[in-house]
Structure formats: C-alpha cells, structure tokens
Design a protein around this motif. Sequence first.
Motif, PDB file in Angstrom:
ATOM      1  N   GLY A  80       0.930  -1.339   0.028  1.00 61.42           N
ATOM      2  CA  GLY A  80      -0.055  -0.018   0.057  1.00 61.42           C
ATOM      3  C   GLY A  80       1.048   1.346   0.227  1.00 61.42           C
ATOM      4  O   GLY A  80       0.235   2.292  -0.049  1.00 61.42           O
ATOM      5  N   ALA A  81       2.128   1.245  -0.113  1.00 58.66           N
ATOM      6  CA  ALA A  81       2.848   2.423   0.108  1.00 58.66           C
ATOM      7  C   ALA A  81       2.688   3.366  -1.211  1.00 58.66           C
ATOM      8  O   ALA A  81       3.012   4.588  -0.939  1.00 58.66           O
ATOM      9  CB  ALA A  81       4.323   1.916  -0.021  1.00 58.66           C
ATOM     10  N   TYR A  82       2.329   2.925  -2.003  1.00 54.62           N
ATOM     11  CA  TYR A  82       2.349   3.921  -3.308  1.00 54.62           C
ATOM     12  C   TYR A  82       0.858   4.055  -3.721  1.00 54.62           C
ATOM     13  O   TYR A  82       0.456   4.696  -4.623  1.00 54.62           O
ATOM     14  CB  TYR A  82       2.737   2.905  -4.555  1.00 54.62           C
ATOM     15  CG  TYR A  82       4.353   2.775  -4.616  1.00 54.62           C
ATOM     16  CD1 TYR A  82       5.178   3.766  -4.784  1.00 54.62           C
ATOM     17  CD2 TYR A  82       4.598   1.591  -3.991  1.00 54.62           C
ATOM     18  CE1 TYR A  82       6.727   3.743  -4.495  1.00 54.62           C
ATOM     19  CE2 TYR A  82       6.074   1.323  -3.881  1.00 54.62           C
ATOM     20  CZ  TYR A  82       7.108   2.308  -3.971  1.00 54.62           C
ATOM     21  OH  TYR A  82       8.438   2.212  -4.174  1.00 54.62           O
ATOM     22  N   LYS A  83      -0.170   3.738  -2.891  1.00 52.10           N
ATOM     23  CA  LYS A  83      -1.626   4.145  -2.911  1.00 52.10           C
ATOM     24  C   LYS A  83      -1.993   5.338  -3.362  1.00 52.10           C
ATOM     25  O   LYS A  83      -2.836   5.838  -4.381  1.00 52.10           O
ATOM     26  CB  LYS A  83      -2.335   3.670  -1.704  1.00 52.10           C
ATOM     27  CG  LYS A  83      -3.769   4.092  -1.633  1.00 52.10           C
ATOM     28  CD  LYS A  83      -4.600   3.461  -0.361  1.00 52.10           C
ATOM     29  CE  LYS A  83      -6.010   3.744  -0.729  1.00 52.10           C
ATOM     30  NZ  LYS A  83      -6.811   3.668   0.452  1.00 52.10           N
ATOM     31  N   LYS A  84      -1.233   6.561  -2.634  1.00 48.12           N
ATOM     32  CA  LYS A  84      -1.482   7.819  -2.963  1.00 48.12           C
ATOM     33  C   LYS A  84      -1.005   8.308  -4.222  1.00 48.12           C
ATOM     34  O   LYS A  84      -1.569   9.225  -4.795  1.00 48.12           O
ATOM     35  CB  LYS A  84      -1.022   8.831  -1.879  1.00 48.12           C
ATOM     36  CG  LYS A  84      -1.661   8.636  -0.676  1.00 48.12           C
ATOM     37  CD  LYS A  84      -1.134   9.563   0.632  1.00 48.12           C
ATOM     38  CE  LYS A  84      -2.121   9.407   1.856  1.00 48.12           C
ATOM     39  NZ  LYS A  84      -1.359  10.260   2.794  1.00 48.12           N
ATOM     40  N   THR A  85       0.257   7.510  -4.602  1.00 52.03           N
ATOM     41  CA  THR A  85       0.781   8.050  -6.078  1.00 52.03           C
ATOM     42  C   THR A  85      -0.289   7.456  -7.095  1.00 52.03           C
ATOM     43  O   THR A  85      -0.489   8.188  -8.019  1.00 52.03           O
ATOM     44  CB  THR A  85       2.058   7.099  -6.107  1.00 52.03           C
ATOM     45  OG1 THR A  85       3.103   7.466  -5.313  1.00 52.03           O
ATOM     46  CG2 THR A  85       2.664   7.416  -7.589  1.00 52.03           C
TER      47      THR A  85
END
Length: 336
Positions: A80-85
Amino acid sequence: MRSIVACLALLNLIVNAQYSPSNYNGTTPDLESIMKGRCSQYKVFNRDPELQVKVDCNELWNTFTKAFINKDPCKVNFTGAYKKTFELIDNKHFYTNKTMFWTGTRDVVHDFTHVNDDYRTLEETFAGYFANDLNWCGCDNCAGGIDYDFCNETCNKLIPFHGYTSEYWAEASRIFALKAKGVVSVLINGTQKGNNTAYYIGNNFGHVELPTLGEQAKKGIVTMLNVYVINDIDEKPKESCGEKTIKRLVEDAHRYGIEKVHCYDEPLMVKSVLCAKYPDARECQPVNASKVESWKEATIALIAVSCVLFIAVILLLVLYNRRRMDSSTYKRDIDT
C-alpha cells in the motif's frame, strides 16, 4: 579548459551509452530529473484521451518518494505504500478492447504495439512510462534518504510483490487490469529459455493481472481473453496452445471467471512485425529457397521425361503401322 570538459562529457556519454537506467546497482542517477521530465513529456505529447493524466509533476515526485525515502528496504513491508501515487494519476478511463498483457515477450510486444494502435501495454500508460526501466530504493542512514549506491534486490523479494519497487509494479499491473474492458489479450513466449515457462503463476501476469481480469469478467466488464503464443526467431517451440503451462493458463482463466478464452499459435499480426525486423530468418521466408530450386528441377525433369515418353509412343505407333502396311503388301504379292 572547455575542451577538457567537453571531452570528459563525451567520454561519460560513450561509457554510459551501453547502460539502461535499470543497469545501476543503486537508485538510477538523476531519478528526480528523469521522472519529472517523463511526467511533463507525457502530459504534453500524449493526445490519447484514454491515457491523458492531469497531475502536478512536483507533487507527484514528492508523493512517490514518500513511499520509500528514509526507509530501510529490508525492514519495511511496502504494501500500500504507493496508494496515494496511483490516486494522483488515475484518470478514471477504461481501455476497451485494447489492453495487451505480456510475459516473456518484452521486446516483441512493444515493437508490435508501436506499429499497431489497436493494442496498448502497461508501459504505454502514465504509470508504466513514468517508472519504466528505473530503479530506486531508500535508506535510513544516508544523505537524502535515497540510496544511489546499492539497492538490495534480495530484500525486494523478501515479501513477493511488496518490495520497494515490486509493490509499485504489482499495483500498476492490478490497476491496468482493472481498467481493461471487453476483449483483452496476452502475448506469451513459447520458446522460453532454461527452466522458464510460457505461463508462470509467480510473475505479475499470473499472480496479479490474470486474477484481476477474472474479477472483472465476473462483473461482465471483461468478456474474452485472447492468448497469443509467439516464438523467438530461429528457436524450436517448447510450448504451444493446449500444451503444458499454456493449457494451465487457459484453465486458470476459466477458474478465475473468464469463460471465453481463445489461444493462437504464431499469430500473423505479430509474426509479421518480427519478420520485418529479421527478414532473413528461416521462418520468415515464404518458401525455403532450396526447396524452390528442387521443385523447379523436379518439374523440368518430369516434363522432359514426359516428352521423351510421348515421342517414343508416337514412334512405336508409326513403326507398328508401317509393319502392318508392309505385311499387307507382302501377302497380296504372294497371293498374286
């Protein structure tokens, strides 16, 4: 002095020309400039409404790096680390009858889509173009929080599909599959090297994209999967439709919910692109030249033999008629 600087710059260009961005052990040099440049270029030059993205490139860079900067890649689960990207670059569009997935066919699939606008790959979307062939990782004890010297690939694979870069590509693949609509396609390699197989459940297509396509099929969004099997030039096929792992691919597609699956060996639309690139390849010749010559020689010989036999038959008939005529004349003379 300027001449020396120019020579050094030229030398650096020559030395590094053989490397792609992903060849470096650490984070790709000048990653920020490259990514911001790609972002701006994509926004300006991509005119396809389904692919256009409205995003601030500076904001995107800051959001993207927050996923891994100042983090030890071997101690963090990047789920989930790149969700906002991906939220920043989501344009809400579906790709109808155009999505082309691939596994083991990196070069040929992009050669194909480059000349055929009816299909598009992940690398042609913003998410794919933005990060294609780049490498990155963070560190918790180096200047700037980004490690340009060494990215531990082993740590990237500790949690499959959830490492510092693998998480990005797994999420990009999932979203690409979610945007697929109607007929979807996958191009696979029937001549994989070594122990590699045409279909493998442990890569992004087998583990992420195909199951996601199945979910979309159950919703009626994806209607059919076309499997195209292409072989490397001058290589003997190891797998074909209905065999080995390709058979399993079709079975998995059915199991995930895709009812209509069609498989095609050596599709002409793809093979023609390969043959344009390698025109002298054996399989790109309409008929082998030696076979053509052999066929010509055999045909000429057959015609010659036929003519000789025909003439011989005519001569025999002529001789036969003459003998009959001579016999009749001789008989009449005796009777007289």
